[in-house]
Design an enzyme around this catalytic site. Structure first.
Site, PDB file in Angstrom:
ATOM      1  N   LYS A  13       1.000  -1.301   0.122  1.00  0.00           N
ATOM      2  CA  LYS A  13       0.112  -0.030   0.044  1.00  0.00           C
ATOM      3  C   LYS A  13       0.758   1.375  -0.150  1.00  0.00           C
ATOM      4  CE  LYS A  13      -1.838  -0.731   4.134  1.00  0.00           C
ATOM      5  NZ  LYS A  13      -1.234  -1.991   4.698  1.00  0.00           N
ATOM      6  N   ARG A  88      -7.642   1.248  11.034  1.00  0.00           N
ATOM      7  CA  ARG A  88      -7.193  -0.069  11.200  1.00  0.00           C
ATOM      8  C   ARG A  88      -8.098  -0.765  12.385  1.00  0.00           C
ATOM      9  NH1 ARG A  88      -1.338   0.842   9.908  1.00  0.00           N
ATOM     10  NH2 ARG A  88      -0.397  -1.437   9.617  1.00  0.00           N
ATOM     11  N   ARG A 127      11.898  -6.570   3.039  1.00  0.00           N
ATOM     12  CA  ARG A 127      11.396  -5.438   2.948  1.00  0.00           C
ATOM     13  C   ARG A 127      12.993  -4.386   3.727  1.00  0.00           C
ATOM     14  NH1 ARG A 127       6.178  -2.222   4.619  1.00  0.00           N
ATOM     15  NH2 ARG A 127       6.426  -3.222   6.196  1.00  0.00           N
ATOM     16  N   ARG A 159      13.334  -2.961   9.601  1.00  0.00           N
ATOM     17  CA  ARG A 159      12.469  -2.488  10.644  1.00  0.00           C
ATOM     18  C   ARG A 159      12.380  -3.704  11.882  1.00  0.00           C
ATOM     19  NH1 ARG A 159       7.470  -0.123   7.795  1.00  0.00           N
ATOM     20  NH2 ARG A 159       6.287  -1.517   9.442  1.00  0.00           N
ATOM     21  N   ARG A 170       1.835  -9.449  14.003  1.00  0.00           N
ATOM     22  CA  ARG A 170       1.144  -8.227  13.143  1.00  0.00           C
ATOM     23  C   ARG A 170      -0.082  -8.970  12.226  1.00  0.00           C
ATOM     24  NH1 ARG A 170       5.876  -5.987  10.179  1.00  0.00           N
ATOM     25  NH2 ARG A 170       4.337  -4.137   9.370  1.00  0.00           N
TER      26      ARG A 170
END
Ligand code: ADP
Ligand code: ZN
Length: 217
Positions: A13, A88, A127, A159, A170
Protein backbone atom coordinates in the site's frame (compact mmCIF):
# COMPACT_ATOMS: atom_id res chain seq x y z
CA UNK A 1 -10.16 13.45 -3.32
CA UNK A 2 -10.19 11.43 -0.13
CA UNK A 3 -9.00 7.86 -0.37
CA UNK A 4 -8.31 5.09 2.09
CA UNK A 5 -5.86 2.29 1.43
CA UNK A 6 -6.69 -0.84 3.36
CA UNK A 7 -4.97 -4.21 3.51
CA UNK A 8 -2.57 -6.44 5.40
CA UNK A 9 0.90 -5.25 6.44
CA UNK A 10 3.49 -5.56 3.71
CA UNK A 11 0.98 -5.69 0.88
CA UNK A 12 2.54 -2.70 -0.88
CA UNK A 13 0.00 0.00 0.00
CA UNK A 14 2.66 2.45 1.11
CA UNK A 15 4.54 2.23 -2.19
CA UNK A 16 1.39 2.99 -4.17
CA UNK A 17 0.22 5.73 -1.84
CA UNK A 18 3.54 7.58 -2.04
CA UNK A 19 3.43 7.46 -5.83
CA UNK A 20 -0.20 8.58 -6.08
CA UNK A 21 0.40 11.36 -3.61
CA UNK A 22 3.16 12.77 -5.82
CA UNK A 23 1.17 12.23 -9.01
CA UNK A 24 -2.00 13.96 -7.79
CA UNK A 25 -0.32 16.44 -5.41
CA UNK A 26 -2.36 15.51 -2.34
CA UNK A 27 -0.72 14.63 0.96
CA UNK A 28 -0.44 11.05 2.06
CA UNK A 29 -1.18 10.43 5.71
CA UNK A 30 0.65 7.27 6.74
CA UNK A 31 0.20 6.57 10.44
CA UNK A 32 3.08 4.06 10.58
CA UNK A 33 5.47 6.65 9.09
CA UNK A 34 4.17 9.31 11.48
CA UNK A 35 4.74 7.07 14.48
CA UNK A 36 8.22 6.08 13.32
CA UNK A 37 9.21 9.68 12.78
CA UNK A 38 7.85 10.61 16.25
CA UNK A 39 9.97 7.82 17.72
CA UNK A 40 13.06 9.00 15.82
CA UNK A 41 12.53 12.56 17.06
CA UNK A 42 11.91 11.39 20.62
CA UNK A 43 8.62 13.30 21.02
CA UNK A 44 6.20 12.38 23.82
CA UNK A 45 4.00 10.51 21.34
CA UNK A 46 7.10 8.68 20.14
CA UNK A 47 7.95 7.51 23.64
CA UNK A 48 4.37 6.46 24.22
CA UNK A 49 4.07 4.31 21.09
CA UNK A 50 7.49 2.71 20.69
CA UNK A 51 6.74 -0.53 22.53
CA UNK A 52 3.59 -1.13 20.46
CA UNK A 53 5.42 -0.76 17.17
CA UNK A 54 8.31 -2.91 18.28
CA UNK A 55 6.00 -5.74 19.23
CA UNK A 56 3.69 -5.46 16.22
CA UNK A 57 0.63 -4.39 18.22
CA UNK A 58 -1.73 -1.56 17.40
CA UNK A 59 -1.19 1.76 19.12
CA UNK A 60 -4.26 2.51 21.29
CA UNK A 61 -7.13 4.12 19.37
CA UNK A 62 -7.17 7.35 21.42
CA UNK A 63 -3.54 8.11 20.61
CA UNK A 64 -3.87 7.25 16.94
CA UNK A 65 -7.14 9.10 16.42
CA UNK A 66 -5.83 12.26 18.10
CA UNK A 67 -2.73 12.30 15.90
CA UNK A 68 -4.67 11.74 12.67
CA UNK A 69 -7.30 14.31 13.58
CA UNK A 70 -4.66 17.01 14.09
CA UNK A 71 -3.07 16.07 10.79
CA UNK A 72 -6.33 16.18 8.82
CA UNK A 73 -7.16 19.66 10.09
CA UNK A 74 -3.90 21.06 8.67
CA UNK A 75 -4.21 23.35 5.66
CA UNK A 76 -2.67 21.08 3.04
CA UNK A 77 -5.28 18.40 3.78
CA UNK A 78 -8.23 20.64 2.89
CA UNK A 79 -8.15 19.62 -0.78
CA UNK A 80 -7.90 15.95 0.07
CA UNK A 81 -5.64 13.21 1.29
CA UNK A 82 -4.72 9.58 0.91
CA UNK A 83 -4.82 7.55 4.11
CA UNK A 84 -2.32 4.73 4.43
CA UNK A 85 -2.64 2.51 7.48
CA UNK A 86 -5.61 4.35 8.96
CA UNK A 87 -8.27 3.36 9.92
CA UNK A 88 -7.22 -0.03 11.27
CA UNK A 89 -10.11 -0.60 13.69
CA UNK A 90 -13.88 0.02 13.55
CA UNK A 91 -13.47 2.65 16.24
CA UNK A 92 -10.95 4.52 14.10
CA UNK A 93 -13.27 4.26 11.09
CA UNK A 94 -16.10 5.78 13.10
CA UNK A 95 -13.86 8.60 14.30
CA UNK A 96 -12.84 9.29 10.71
CA UNK A 97 -16.47 9.35 9.59
CA UNK A 98 -17.12 11.97 12.24
CA UNK A 99 -14.17 14.16 11.14
CA UNK A 100 -15.30 13.93 7.54
CA UNK A 101 -18.90 14.78 8.49
CA UNK A 102 -17.85 17.81 10.51
CA UNK A 103 -16.01 19.27 7.56
CA UNK A 104 -18.86 18.48 5.14
CA UNK A 105 -16.68 16.16 3.11
CA UNK A 106 -16.85 12.52 2.18
CA UNK A 107 -14.57 9.56 1.56
CA UNK A 108 -14.52 8.89 -2.18
CA UNK A 109 -13.27 5.33 -2.20
CA UNK A 110 -11.54 2.61 -0.18
CA UNK A 111 -8.95 0.52 -2.01
CA UNK A 112 -8.61 -2.86 -0.42
CA UNK A 113 -5.35 -4.62 -1.32
CA UNK A 114 -5.50 -8.37 -1.33
CA UNK A 115 -2.58 -10.77 -1.49
CA UNK A 116 -1.90 -14.39 -0.68
CA UNK A 117 -0.21 -14.92 2.69
CA UNK A 118 3.01 -16.53 1.40
CA UNK A 119 3.69 -13.54 -0.82
CA UNK A 120 2.94 -11.13 2.04
CA UNK A 121 5.63 -12.84 4.08
CA UNK A 122 8.13 -12.69 1.23
CA UNK A 123 7.49 -8.98 0.82
CA UNK A 124 7.81 -8.16 4.50
CA UNK A 125 10.87 -10.28 5.19
CA UNK A 126 12.71 -8.80 2.20
CA UNK A 127 11.76 -5.21 3.02
CA UNK A 128 14.49 -2.75 3.96
CA UNK A 129 13.64 0.76 5.13
CA UNK A 130 15.36 4.11 5.26
CA UNK A 131 15.31 5.61 8.76
CA UNK A 132 16.01 9.06 7.29
CA UNK A 133 13.44 9.48 4.47
CA UNK A 134 11.10 6.47 5.04
CA UNK A 135 11.65 5.14 1.52
CA UNK A 136 11.31 1.36 1.38
CA UNK A 137 13.09 -1.18 -0.81
CA UNK A 138 12.97 -4.91 -1.31
CA UNK A 139 16.10 -7.07 -1.44
CA UNK A 140 14.92 -8.79 -4.63
CA UNK A 141 11.89 -6.95 -6.05
CA UNK A 142 13.15 -3.41 -5.60
CA UNK A 143 16.79 -3.18 -4.53
CA UNK A 144 18.48 0.18 -3.95
CA UNK A 145 21.13 1.34 -6.44
CA UNK A 146 23.86 0.57 -3.92
CA UNK A 147 23.47 -2.45 -1.65
CA UNK A 148 22.38 -1.54 1.87
CA UNK A 149 22.21 2.19 1.12
CA UNK A 150 19.16 4.37 0.42
CA UNK A 151 19.25 6.56 -2.68
CA UNK A 152 19.24 9.48 -0.21
CA UNK A 153 22.54 8.26 1.24
CA UNK A 154 21.41 6.84 4.61
CA UNK A 155 22.09 3.25 5.65
CA UNK A 156 19.06 0.96 5.24
CA UNK A 157 17.71 -1.05 8.14
CA UNK A 158 15.28 -3.91 8.63
CA UNK A 159 12.45 -2.60 10.80
CA UNK A 160 12.17 -4.50 14.05
CA UNK A 161 8.52 -5.29 13.27
CA UNK A 162 9.52 -6.70 9.87
CA UNK A 163 11.58 -9.43 11.50
CA UNK A 164 10.12 -12.95 11.56
CA UNK A 165 9.46 -12.94 15.33
CA UNK A 166 7.05 -10.00 15.05
CA UNK A 167 5.48 -10.78 11.72
CA UNK A 168 2.97 -13.33 13.01
CA UNK A 169 1.76 -10.96 15.71
CA UNK A 170 1.11 -8.30 13.08
CA UNK A 171 -0.74 -10.67 10.80
CA UNK A 172 -3.04 -11.88 13.56
CA UNK A 173 -3.71 -8.34 14.78
CA UNK A 174 -4.67 -7.52 11.21
CA UNK A 175 -7.05 -10.49 11.02
CA UNK A 176 -8.77 -9.62 14.27
CA UNK A 177 -8.87 -5.84 14.32
CA UNK A 178 -8.70 -4.67 10.73
CA UNK A 179 -10.50 -7.19 8.51
CA UNK A 180 -13.93 -6.13 9.90
CA UNK A 181 -13.38 -2.89 7.98
CA UNK A 182 -13.75 -4.75 4.68
CA UNK A 183 -17.44 -5.40 5.45
CA UNK A 184 -17.87 -2.00 7.01
CA UNK A 185 -16.85 -0.20 3.82
CA UNK A 186 -18.46 -2.73 1.50
CA UNK A 187 -21.81 -1.97 3.13
CA UNK A 188 -21.22 1.71 2.36
CA UNK A 189 -20.47 0.85 -1.26
CA UNK A 190 -17.02 2.36 -1.03
CA UNK A 191 -14.88 -0.74 -1.38
CA UNK A 192 -12.75 -1.36 -4.46
CA UNK A 193 -10.82 -4.64 -4.37
CA UNK A 194 -7.32 -4.52 -5.81
CA UNK A 195 -5.26 -7.57 -6.66
CA UNK A 196 -1.90 -6.62 -5.12
CA UNK A 197 0.17 -9.31 -6.87
CA UNK A 198 2.69 -8.57 -9.60
CA UNK A 199 4.96 -5.60 -10.08
CA UNK A 200 4.53 -2.12 -8.61
CA UNK A 201 3.54 -0.87 -12.07
CA UNK A 202 0.91 -3.60 -12.49
CA UNK A 203 -0.68 -2.63 -9.19
CA UNK A 204 -0.48 1.07 -9.98
CA UNK A 205 -2.42 0.49 -13.22
CA UNK A 206 -5.09 -1.48 -11.34
CA UNK A 207 -5.55 1.33 -8.85
CA UNK A 208 -5.89 3.86 -11.66
CA UNK A 209 -8.42 1.69 -13.47
CA UNK A 210 -10.16 1.13 -10.13
CA UNK A 211 -11.29 4.72 -10.26
CA UNK A 212 -8.55 7.00 -9.00
CA UNK A 213 -8.29 8.61 -12.41
CA UNK A 214 -11.98 9.45 -12.70
CA UNK A 215 -12.35 10.57 -9.10
CA UNK A 216 -9.30 12.79 -8.93
CA UNK A 217 -10.32 15.15 -11.72
P1 ADP B 1 2.64 -1.83 7.43
O1 ADP B 1 2.36 -0.91 6.30
O2 ADP B 1 3.73 -2.78 7.13
O3 ADP B 1 1.40 -2.44 7.97
P2 ADP B 1 2.82 0.50 9.07
O4 ADP B 1 4.07 1.25 8.84
O5 ADP B 1 1.57 1.00 8.46
O6 ADP B 1 3.14 -1.00 8.67
O7 ADP B 1 2.54 0.40 10.65
C1 ADP B 1 3.52 -0.01 11.56
C2 ADP B 1 3.00 -0.04 12.98
O8 ADP B 1 2.52 1.26 13.38
C3 ADP B 1 1.81 -0.96 13.26
O9 ADP B 1 2.21 -2.30 13.45
C4 ADP B 1 1.23 -0.32 14.54
O10 ADP B 1 2.00 -0.63 15.67
C5 ADP B 1 1.39 1.16 14.25
N1 ADP B 1 0.20 1.72 13.57
C6 ADP B 1 0.18 2.22 12.30
N2 ADP B 1 -1.06 2.64 11.98
C7 ADP B 1 -1.85 2.40 13.06
C8 ADP B 1 -3.23 2.60 13.36
N3 ADP B 1 -4.08 3.14 12.46
N4 ADP B 1 -3.69 2.23 14.59
C9 ADP B 1 -2.85 1.70 15.49
N5 ADP B 1 -1.55 1.48 15.28
C10 ADP B 1 -1.05 1.82 14.09
ZN1 ZN C 1 16.47 7.57 2.46
Amino acid sequence: MRFIFLGPPGVGKGTQVKRLSRQYAVPSVATGDMFRSAIAKGTSTGLEVKSYLDSGLLVPDEVTIKMVKERLYEDDAKRGYILDGFPRTIKQAEALAEIVRQTHQRIDRVFYFNLEEGEIERRILGRRSCPACQQTYHLIYYPPKREGVCDCGATLIQRKDDQPETLNARLSVYQEETTPLIDYYERQNLLERIDASGTMDDVYERVRCGGIQALSS
